[in-house]
Scaffold this active site. Structure first.
Site, PDB file in Angstrom:
ATOM      1  N   GLU A 177       0.797  -1.366   0.219  1.00 30.76           N
ATOM      2  CA  GLU A 177       0.155   0.229  -0.321  1.00 30.76           C
ATOM      3  C   GLU A 177       0.693   1.747   0.035  1.00 30.76           C
ATOM      4  OE1 GLU A 177      -4.324  -0.738   1.635  1.00 30.76           O
ATOM      5  OE2 GLU A 177      -2.364  -0.974   3.552  1.00 30.76           O
TER       6      GLU A 177
ATOM      7  N   TYR B 229     -16.084  25.980  -2.561  1.00 29.72           N
ATOM      8  CA  TYR B 229     -15.655  24.377  -3.292  1.00 29.72           C
ATOM      9  C   TYR B 229     -14.369  23.903  -3.422  1.00 29.72           C
ATOM     10  CZ  TYR B 229     -20.546  26.132  -3.443  1.00 29.72           C
ATOM     11  OH  TYR B 229     -21.880  26.876  -2.917  1.00 29.72           O
TER      12      TYR B 229
ATOM     13  N   GLU C  70      -8.518   6.612   9.707  1.00 29.69           N
ATOM     14  CA  GLU C  70      -9.644   7.482  10.272  1.00 29.69           C
ATOM     15  C   GLU C  70      -8.420   8.704  10.782  1.00 29.69           C
ATOM     16  OE1 GLU C  70     -10.463   2.561  11.588  1.00 29.69           O
ATOM     17  OE2 GLU C  70      -8.840   3.948  10.761  1.00 29.69           O
TER      18      GLU C  70
ATOM     19  N   ARG D  15     -29.876  48.456  24.419  1.00 33.94           N
ATOM     20  CA  ARG D  15     -28.828  48.344  23.324  1.00 33.94           C
ATOM     21  C   ARG D  15     -29.150  49.135  21.986  1.00 33.94           C
ATOM     22  NH1 ARG D  15     -23.300  48.794  21.289  1.00 33.94           N
ATOM     23  NH2 ARG D  15     -23.075  50.392  20.069  1.00 33.94           N
TER      24      ARG D  15
ATOM     25  N   ARG E 119     -24.102  53.845  26.494  1.00 29.94           N
ATOM     26  CA  ARG E 119     -24.753  53.033  26.096  1.00 29.94           C
ATOM     27  C   ARG E 119     -24.801  51.766  27.206  1.00 29.94           C
ATOM     28  NH1 ARG E 119     -19.983  51.848  23.355  1.00 29.94           N
ATOM     29  NH2 ARG E 119     -20.678  53.483  21.990  1.00 29.94           N
TER      30      ARG E 119
ATOM     31  N   ASP F  89     -22.252  47.122  25.742  1.00 31.77           N
ATOM     32  CA  ASP F  89     -21.271  47.337  24.564  1.00 31.77           C
ATOM     33  C   ASP F  89     -20.708  46.058  24.820  1.00 31.77           C
ATOM     34  OD1 ASP F  89     -20.351  47.810  21.399  1.00 31.77           O
ATOM     35  OD2 ASP F  89     -18.912  49.060  23.061  1.00 31.77           O
TER      36      ASP F  89
ATOM     37  N   ASP G 126     -18.274  43.804  22.565  1.00 28.28           N
ATOM     38  CA  ASP G 126     -16.642  43.394  21.541  1.00 28.28           C
ATOM     39  C   ASP G 126     -16.180  42.768  21.282  1.00 28.28           C
ATOM     40  OD1 ASP G 126     -17.790  46.577  20.340  1.00 28.28           O
ATOM     41  OD2 ASP G 126     -15.996  47.009  21.254  1.00 28.28           O
TER      42      ASP G 126
END
Length: 289
Positions: free
Chosen positions: A24, A56, A76, A202, A211, A214, A216
């Site tokens: 193989e 793709y 595997e 918000r 605010r 917030d 981020d």
């Protein structure tokens, strides 16, 4: 696979030298791979823009490179490596890889030998929290609790009172940073953060204005690692382009992760080093810390 949009790439075929037997490794044989990718196709469906979906051709090329690459004993192991390659792409939330070995030396007549692995992304994330309207300290505590539904938090900094930076005259902020891992893609996590913000009232009428909350996304993936995500799109830029300038982000982040790193202008820098270049007098520990 989770109930979500799926891209199926089926029957990618190439010659490889995987197996435990000498012939193989010497002669090689055909391997066939199917890849099923869980993602969110709504952005691509709305924009009709290739930049909003998965290439793709790139996925197929990566699969062929693995088949034709380093010989492995087990299919595997080949399936595991292909799954890992696919999950490096931020658009993909989960993947199923099937590796077929139709010429396997089984010793009896058979139709196919295949292995199937299913893997879900697990990405490191850093989220900065801030508030300067209402009971800001309680708001941040509530936001952290809400964040746990989307991120497995490993550390949350103490809260800091910070001077406003930019924008109109406004009250001082309360800031913190949360560190953890997520199975969400960057865009899905961003939507979750916006949902938490909306749940706390918000609004976004004034840039850098006051605010209630917030949130981020500062980094996604391991900075400097193979899974580090770097995006510059209208709706999402990571790493956060101004995080390195903000003491109110870096100081609490260093509390949550003393070994934190951030990419700045293409270079990976230690957050501890970045902090030394900033004026941190406007960032004050809460409750006398």
């Amino acid at each position: 696979m989770p109930d979500r949009d799926v891209i199926e790439l089926l029957g990618v075929r190439a010659k490889g030298y995987h197996g435990v037997l000498d012939f193989e490794r010497r002669d090689g044989q055909d391997f066939v791979v199917d890849v099923l990718m869980g993602t969110d196709l709504s952005r691509a469906g709305a924009s009709d823009d290739l930049a909003d979906t998965v290439s793709y051709a790139e996925i197929a090329a990566a699969v062929v490179a693995r088949i034709e690459g380093e010989p492995l004993d087990l299919i595997e192991a080949l399936a595991e490596r292909i799954a890992g390659d696919v999950l490096l792409r931020p658009e993909i939330g989960d993947v199923e890889v099937v590796v077929h070995k139709p010429q396997a030396p089984v010793g009896v007549p058979f139709g196919d030998v295949r292995v199937r692995v299913r893997r879900t992304r697990r990405s490191a994330v850093v989220v900065a929290l801030g508030s300067n309207l209402g009971d800001s300290t309680q708001t941040l505590h509530d936001a952290v609790d809400a964040l746990r539904a989307h991120v497995d938090l490993t550390a949350v900094s103490p809260t800091y009172a910070t001077d406003p930076v930019g924008g109109p005259e406004q009250p001082d902020y309360v800031n913190a940073v949360a560190v953890g891992t997520t199975s969400l893609t960057p865009w899905a996590l961003l939507a979750a953060l916006h949902g938490i913000e909306s749940g706390h009232g918000r609004t976004r009428e004034v840039r850098w204005g006051p605010r209630t909350l917030d949130l981020d996304l500062v980094t996604y993936g391991t900075t400097g690692g193979a899974d580090e995500t770097r995006l510059d799109a209208p709706v999402l830029t990571v790493p956060h382009p101004r995080a390195h300038e903000r003491a109110f982000v870096l100081v609490p982040w260093l509390d949550a992760d003393p070994d934190a790193r951030l990419r700045v202008d293409g270079e990976v820098r230690a957050v501890a080093e970045l902090v030394t270049a900033l004026d941190t007098t406007g960032v004050r520990a809460v409750d006398g810390r």
